[in-house]
Design an enzyme around this catalytic site. Structure first.
Site, PDB file in Angstrom:
ATOM      1  N   HIS A   1      -0.822 -13.472  17.590  1.00  0.00           N
ATOM      2  CA  HIS A   1      -1.971 -14.379  17.358  1.00  0.00           C
ATOM      3  C   HIS A   1      -2.750 -13.470  18.188  1.00  0.00           C
ATOM      4  O   HIS A   1      -3.117 -13.040  18.846  1.00  0.00           O
ATOM      5  CB  HIS A   1      -1.513 -16.102  17.045  1.00  0.00           C
ATOM      6  CG  HIS A   1      -1.740 -16.495  18.063  1.00  0.00           C
ATOM      7  ND1 HIS A   1      -2.593 -17.559  18.349  1.00  0.00           N
ATOM      8  CD2 HIS A   1      -1.017 -15.908  19.140  1.00  0.00           C
ATOM      9  CE1 HIS A   1      -2.100 -17.845  19.990  1.00  0.00           C
ATOM     10  NE2 HIS A   1      -1.030 -16.998  20.279  1.00  0.00           N
TER      11      HIS A   1
ATOM     12  N   HIS B   1      -6.441 -22.991  13.677  1.00  0.00           N
ATOM     13  CA  HIS B   1      -6.412 -21.904  13.676  1.00  0.00           C
ATOM     14  C   HIS B   1      -5.024 -21.139  13.434  1.00  0.00           C
ATOM     15  O   HIS B   1      -4.178 -22.336  12.563  1.00  0.00           O
ATOM     16  CB  HIS B   1      -5.886 -22.668  15.130  1.00  0.00           C
ATOM     17  CG  HIS B   1      -5.350 -21.178  16.164  1.00  0.00           C
ATOM     18  ND1 HIS B   1      -5.689 -20.040  16.063  1.00  0.00           N
ATOM     19  CD2 HIS B   1      -3.850 -20.637  16.570  1.00  0.00           C
ATOM     20  CE1 HIS B   1      -5.350 -18.954  17.117  1.00  0.00           C
ATOM     21  NE2 HIS B   1      -3.877 -19.283  17.267  1.00  0.00           N
TER      22      HIS B   1
ATOM     23  N   CYS C   1      -9.047 -15.845  14.373  1.00  0.00           N
ATOM     24  CA  CYS C   1      -7.575 -15.934  14.544  1.00  0.00           C
ATOM     25  C   CYS C   1      -7.405 -15.537  12.820  1.00  0.00           C
ATOM     26  O   CYS C   1      -6.385 -14.955  12.697  1.00  0.00           O
ATOM     27  CB  CYS C   1      -7.174 -17.296  14.642  1.00  0.00           C
ATOM     28  SG  CYS C   1      -7.359 -18.733  13.817  1.00  0.00           S
TER      29      CYS C   1
END
Length: 352
Positions: A321, A309, A254
Site C-alpha cells: 500500500h 485507507h 493510497c
C-alpha cells in the site's frame, strides 16, 4: 408620445446602470482584508493563510485551505463555480453561493461560499463541515486553529440531528447521549460534541456490489499476479495526500496508487478509497486472495469511522500500500499488527 416613451426607457436604463454600479462598488467594499494569519493543526503551526472578514465573519480562501489540509486534488467547473477536492479518501464538493455541499456520500449544510475577485472563500464554519475539522479564530495570537479530526460540530442553519448523524456516520441517539440532550431541538451556532469514533465504524460500503470495469480478458489468477508484480515496481515512491494521476508513479496516495496499478492491467477503479470500497464483492478475512482490496478507517483524519485507507492483499498475511508515513511499501503480516487490527473494516474482491 414616442419621444416620451424613449425618454422613459433611457431614464430606466440609466437608473439601472447607476444601481448596478453602486451594487458593484458595495460588493467590492463588502469585505475586509485581514493580515496573513498563521494556521495551526492540533496546536502545531503549519502554514500561513490570508483571511478576509465579511459582516464580522472570517472567511478563508478555499483552495489554499484545501491544500493545507491535504486535499490536493482539486477540480473546478467554471460554468457552475463548483469545486471538488479530495485527500484520496473523501471527496468534498461545494458550489459558490450554495448552502448545501457534499462530503463523501452525505449532503451537509454550510454557510454559502463567496466568490470574490475570482477567488473562492469559505467561512470557518463551512470549512469545518467540509473538511471534518473544527476550525476557529484564536484572538490571543490572531491565528486560525484547526482541530483535526473534529471532536466538535457547530450547528448550521437548517441542520437537524438526523442530518448531522448521517454526515458523521453515527446515530441521533449517540449524539444526544454525548451532549446530554433530552430532545431533538438544536439551534444554529450551537456546538455539539461528536461521539467518539470507536462507537461505530463505516460498514455500509461492504454491502454494495457495484460492477467493476474490467478490460483484461486474462484469467483472474493471472491478472492478480500481474497486478501484484506491477504494484511492487513502485516500492519507495513517495506519498502525497490527494495526489493526482499526473504525479504517478513518483507520488501517490493510497487510492491513486491502487487506481494506477489496477488501471495498468485493464481494471478501472474510481478515484477515492470510499468509492473503491463500493465495488466488487465482500470477502471474509479467512477467504482473502492475492489482489483483493483491504480497507481501513483512519482515526488521524476522520472522527466518524469512515473508510480512510486501503491496500492490496498479497497473500501470506502481507499487504502492499501507499502510506502517509512510508510511501509505497509492504506491510508484512499486517493483521497481526495492532494498528491495522484496530482500524480494519472489510475487504472487497474486484478481480473476478
Amino acid at each position: 408620445m414616442r419621444t416620451n416613451k424613449i425618454k422613459i426607457i433611457v431614464s430606466f436604463f440609466m437608473t439601472f446602470v447607476l444601481i448596478s454600479s453602486v451594487f458593484q462598488v458595495q460588493t467590492a467594499q463588502a469585505y475586509e482584508r485581514i493580515p496573513t494569519a498563521g494556521i495551526a493543526i492540533n496546536g502545531k503551526m503549519v502554514n500561513g493563510i490570508d483571511p478576509i472578514k465579511i459582516e464580522g465573519i472570517y472567511y478563508l480562501p478555499l483552495t489554499q485551505l484545501s491544500k493545507i489540509l491535504g486535499y490536493n486534488h482539486i477540480t473546478f467547473a467554471n460554468n457552475t463555480k463548483t469545486y471538488e477536492m479530495t485527500d484520496g479518501s473523501t471527496v468534498v464538493r461545494a458550489t459558490m453561493g450554495g448552502t448545501q455541499a457534499r462530503r463523501g456520500d452525505e449532503f451537509i449544510r454550510i454557510h454559502a461560499p463567496r466568490w470574490i475577485n475570482e477567488t473562492a472563500y469559505v467561512s470557518l464554519q463551512a470549512a469545518s463541515s467540509l473538511f471534518n475539522s473544527f476550525i476557529y479564530f484564536k484572538p490571543q495570537n490572531g491565528s486560525i486553529q484547526v482541530e483535526k479530526p473534529a471532536q466538535r460540530y457547530r450547528v448550521q442553519p437548517g441542520d437537524s440531528l438526523w442530518l448531522i448523524a448521517e454526515a458523521h456516520h453515527t446515530t441521533v441517539q449517540s449524539i444526544k447521549s454525548a451532549n446530554n440532550l433530552t430532545s431533538n431541538i438544536i439551534y444554529a451556532g450551537q456546538i455539539l460534541k461528536l461521539p467518539v469514533a470507536d462507537q461505530g465504524k463505516e460498514m455500509e460500503p461492504v454491502k454494495e456490489k457495484k460492477p467493476v470495469e474490467n478490460k483484461n480478458p486474462a484469467p483472474s489468477i493471472d491478472v492478480a499476479r500481474n497486478i501484484l508484480n506491477e504494484a511492487q515496481n513502485y516500492i519507495g515512491a513517495g506519498y502525497k495526500f490527494g495526489a493526482t494521476l499526473n504525479e504517478a508513479p513518483h507520488l501517490f496516495d493510497c487510492s491513486s496508487y491502487t487506481q494506477f496499478v489496477f488501471g495498468q492491467h485493464g481494471i478501472q477503479l474510481p478515484r477515492t478509497s470510499r468509492q473503491q470500497a463500493e465495488l466488487g464483492t465482500p470477502v471474509a478475512v479467512e477467504d482473502l486472495r492475492p489482489g483483493d482490496l483491504v480497507f481501513f478507517t483512519n482515526t488521524d483524519l476522520y472522527s466518524d469511522g469512515r473508510v480512510g485507507h486501503l491496500g492490496i492483499y498479497m497473500g501470506n498475511g502481507d499487504m502492499i500500500h501507499a502510506s502517509s508515513s512510508r510511501g509505497v511499501h509492504i506491510a508484512s503480516n499486517f493483521l497481526n499488527i495492532g494498528y491495522w487490527q484496530e482500524n480494519y473494516l472489510f475487504a472487497k474482491r474486484v478481480i473476478q
